[in-house]
Write a protein that holds these residues in place. Structure first.
Motif, PDB file in Angstrom:
ATOM      1  N   MET A 113      54.783   9.553   4.259  1.00  0.00           N
ATOM      2  CA  MET A 113      55.975   8.842   3.816  1.00  0.00           C
ATOM      3  C   MET A 113      57.031   8.898   4.911  1.00  0.00           C
ATOM      4  N   THR A 114      57.731   7.806   5.145  1.00  0.00           N
ATOM      5  CA  THR A 114      58.728   7.732   6.197  1.00  0.00           C
ATOM      6  C   THR A 114      59.860   8.716   5.931  1.00  0.00           C
ATOM      7  N   THR A 115      60.234   9.492   6.939  1.00  0.00           N
ATOM      8  CA  THR A 115      61.335  10.440   6.819  1.00  0.00           C
ATOM      9  C   THR A 115      62.651   9.705   6.983  1.00  0.00           C
ATOM     10  N   PRO A 116      63.594   9.842   6.009  1.00  0.00           N
ATOM     11  CA  PRO A 116      64.882   9.157   6.114  1.00  0.00           C
ATOM     12  C   PRO A 116      65.628   9.560   7.379  1.00  0.00           C
ATOM     13  N   SER A 117      66.220   8.607   8.057  1.00  0.00           N
ATOM     14  CA  SER A 117      67.012   8.863   9.259  1.00  0.00           C
ATOM     15  C   SER A 117      68.041   7.760   9.378  1.00  0.00           C
ATOM     16  N   LEU A 118      68.894   7.873  10.394  1.00  0.00           N
ATOM     17  CA  LEU A 118      69.929   6.860  10.579  1.00  0.00           C
ATOM     18  C   LEU A 118      69.336   5.491  10.894  1.00  0.00           C
ATOM     19  N   THR A 119      68.082   5.463  11.336  1.00  0.00           N
ATOM     20  CA  THR A 119      67.426   4.197  11.661  1.00  0.00           C
ATOM     21  C   THR A 119      66.466   3.753  10.556  1.00  0.00           C
ATOM     22  N   ASP A 120      66.483   4.460   9.437  1.00  0.00           N
ATOM     23  CA  ASP A 120      65.600   4.105   8.325  1.00  0.00           C
ATOM     24  C   ASP A 120      65.900   2.667   7.888  1.00  0.00           C
ATOM     25  N   PRO A 121      64.900   1.777   7.893  1.00  0.00           N
ATOM     26  CA  PRO A 121      65.143   0.367   7.540  1.00  0.00           C
ATOM     27  C   PRO A 121      65.652   0.182   6.121  1.00  0.00           C
ATOM     28  N   ARG A 122      65.418   1.157   5.261  1.00  0.00           N
ATOM     29  CA  ARG A 122      65.921   1.042   3.894  1.00  0.00           C
ATOM     30  C   ARG A 122      67.443   1.037   3.840  1.00  0.00           C
ATOM     31  N   LEU A 123      68.076   1.652   4.818  1.00  0.00           N
ATOM     32  CA  LEU A 123      69.542   1.648   4.864  1.00  0.00           C
ATOM     33  C   LEU A 123      70.072   0.232   5.043  1.00  0.00           C
ATOM     34  N   GLU A 124      69.385  -0.555   5.853  1.00  0.00           N
ATOM     35  CA  GLU A 124      69.749  -1.971   6.040  1.00  0.00           C
ATOM     36  C   GLU A 124      69.640  -2.724   4.715  1.00  0.00           C
ATOM     37  N   LEU A 125      68.573  -2.468   3.985  1.00  0.00           N
ATOM     38  CA  LEU A 125      68.377  -3.145   2.716  1.00  0.00           C
ATOM     39  C   LEU A 125      69.408  -2.710   1.683  1.00  0.00           C
ATOM     40  N   ILE A 126      69.775  -1.446   1.696  1.00  0.00           N
ATOM     41  CA  ILE A 126      70.798  -0.946   0.766  1.00  0.00           C
ATOM     42  C   ILE A 126      72.125  -1.642   1.012  1.00  0.00           C
ATOM     43  N   ASN A 127      72.519  -1.752   2.274  1.00  0.00           N
ATOM     44  CA  ASN A 127      73.787  -2.401   2.610  1.00  0.00           C
ATOM     45  C   ASN A 127      73.770  -3.889   2.260  1.00  0.00           C
ATOM     46  N   THR A 128      72.656  -4.543   2.553  1.00  0.00           N
ATOM     47  CA  THR A 128      72.540  -5.965   2.245  1.00  0.00           C
ATOM     48  C   THR A 128      72.550  -6.200   0.738  1.00  0.00           C
ATOM     49  N   ALA A 129      71.816  -5.395   0.011  1.00  0.00           N
ATOM     50  CA  ALA A 129      71.772  -5.540  -1.446  1.00  0.00           C
ATOM     51  C   ALA A 129      73.156  -5.345  -2.048  1.00  0.00           C
ATOM     52  N   ARG A 130      73.902  -4.369  -1.547  1.00  0.00           N
ATOM     53  CA  ARG A 130      75.253  -4.137  -2.062  1.00  0.00           C
ATOM     54  C   ARG A 130      76.142  -5.354  -1.812  1.00  0.00           C
ATOM     55  N   SER A 131      76.031  -5.939  -0.625  1.00  0.00           N
ATOM     56  CA  SER A 131      76.820  -7.124  -0.295  1.00  0.00           C
ATOM     57  C   SER A 131      76.463  -8.293  -1.207  1.00  0.00           C
ATOM     58  N   PHE A 132      75.158  -8.529  -1.402  1.00  0.00           N
ATOM     59  CA  PHE A 132      74.712  -9.622  -2.268  1.00  0.00           C
ATOM     60  C   PHE A 132      75.131  -9.380  -3.716  1.00  0.00           C
ATOM     61  N   TYR A 133      75.049  -8.129  -4.152  1.00  0.00           N
ATOM     62  CA  TYR A 133      75.464  -7.766  -5.512  1.00  0.00           C
ATOM     63  C   TYR A 133      76.942  -8.086  -5.725  1.00  0.00           C
ATOM     64  N   GLN A 134      77.756  -7.737  -4.740  1.00  0.00           N
ATOM     65  CA  GLN A 134      79.189  -7.963  -4.845  1.00  0.00           C
ATOM     66  C   GLN A 134      79.542  -9.448  -4.884  1.00  0.00           C
ATOM     67  N   GLN A 135      78.660 -10.282  -4.332  1.00  0.00           N
ATOM     68  CA  GLN A 135      78.891 -11.725  -4.363  1.00  0.00           C
ATOM     69  C   GLN A 135      78.309 -12.382  -5.621  1.00  0.00           C
ATOM     70  N   GLY A 136      77.729 -11.570  -6.496  1.00  0.00           N
ATOM     71  CA  GLY A 136      77.171 -12.095  -7.730  1.00  0.00           C
ATOM     72  C   GLY A 136      75.795 -12.688  -7.585  1.00  0.00           C
ATOM     73  N   TRP A 137      75.138 -12.414  -6.462  1.00  0.00           N
ATOM     74  CA  TRP A 137      73.812 -12.988  -6.210  1.00  0.00           C
ATOM     75  C   TRP A 137      72.679 -12.103  -6.710  1.00  0.00           C
ATOM     76  N   MET A 138      72.998 -10.840  -7.041  1.00  0.00           N
ATOM     77  CA  MET A 138      71.972  -9.906  -7.523  1.00  0.00           C
ATOM     78  C   MET A 138      72.528  -9.141  -8.713  1.00  0.00           C
ATOM     79  N   ALA A 139      72.971  -9.886  -9.711  1.00  0.00           N
ATOM     80  CA  ALA A 139      73.588  -9.277 -10.887  1.00  0.00           C
ATOM     81  C   ALA A 139      72.594  -8.372 -11.619  1.00  0.00           C
ATOM     82  N   GLY A 140      73.117  -7.282 -12.166  1.00  0.00           N
ATOM     83  CA  GLY A 140      72.246  -6.354 -12.880  1.00  0.00           C
ATOM     84  C   GLY A 140      71.184  -5.799 -11.956  1.00  0.00           C
TER      85      GLY A 140
END
Length: 208
Positions: A1-28
């Motif tokens: 399993m990938t070890t979390p780090s500052l370059t972990d690609p999941r961090l990019e997805l977390i930030n993007t998802a939060r942005s989309f959520y705030q714009q109402g594009w990923m409600a709930g």
């Protein structure tokens, strides 16, 4: 399993998802994001997780045999994992795939009864790879099915025989999906296509 780090690609997805959520594009818990790794496996958001509050543990790793490789026992991959798998198979250059449930994407899908939607020749199309004067650009539309495997199979069949003009598709009564050669490009694609959809909705309300 990938070890979390500052370059972990999941961090990019977390930030993007939060942005989309705030714009109402990923409600709930709606929508799903994935990012492909160098070995061909990919991380995808888990099912039933709020996209505004994702943690590193809210992702599932799908290996190159399309099997779950890394996951805790209490989470499952997004129900639409099959669509991501098909798009990565069809477009080897794709490194990210984003799917959102915006109001505008659902509205414009009903502007036509055809299996494609004609987009207005806006400058924004250049950001989606269309460099023509007054282009006639079509985005494919697919029927929504409870069994996501049916949607994925239809995408595979249609795109194998008729590749799309732009890296995006609509699922009626569902939302829009884009893919791109990087997470940054995929995020740009979502923002550009949503701008075009908002223009289309506004133009129709104004009778333009």
């Amino acid at each position: 399993m990938t070890t979390p780090s500052l370059t972990d690609p999941r961090l990019e997805l977390i930030n993007t998802a939060r942005s989309f959520y705030q714009q109402g594009w990923m409600a709930g818990t709606a929508g799903n994001l994935s990012i492909r790794l160098a070995d061909g496996s990919f991380w995808i958001t888990a099912s039933g997780r709020s996209k505004g509050e994702l943690l590193l543990s809210d992702f599932v790793l799908i290996n190159t045999s399309d099997q779950i490789e890394a996951s805790s026992t209490d989470i499952k991959p997004s129900a639409e994992t099959a669509i991501h798998q098909i798009l990565y198979s069809l477009f080897p250059e794709a490194q990210a795939c984003y799917h959102i449930h915006s109001i505008e994407s659902n509205l414009v899908a009903h502007f036509t009864s055809e299996d494609y939607l004609s987009l207005p020749p806006l400058e924004m199309l250049k950001g989606l790879g269309i460099y023509e004067d007054n282009p006639r650009c079509l985005i494919p539309i697919f029927a929504n099915h409870l069994q996501v495997s049916r949607i994925a199979a239809e995408i595979q069949y249609r795109f194998t025989n008729n590749p799309p003009q732009i890296p995006a598709l609509l699922i009626r009564n569902h939302g829009v999906t884009v893919w791109a050669s990087s997470p940054t490009a995929a995020r740009n694609h979502i923002e550009l296509i949503e701008y075009i959809f908002r223009y289309m909705v506004a133009a129709r309300s104004l009778g333009i």
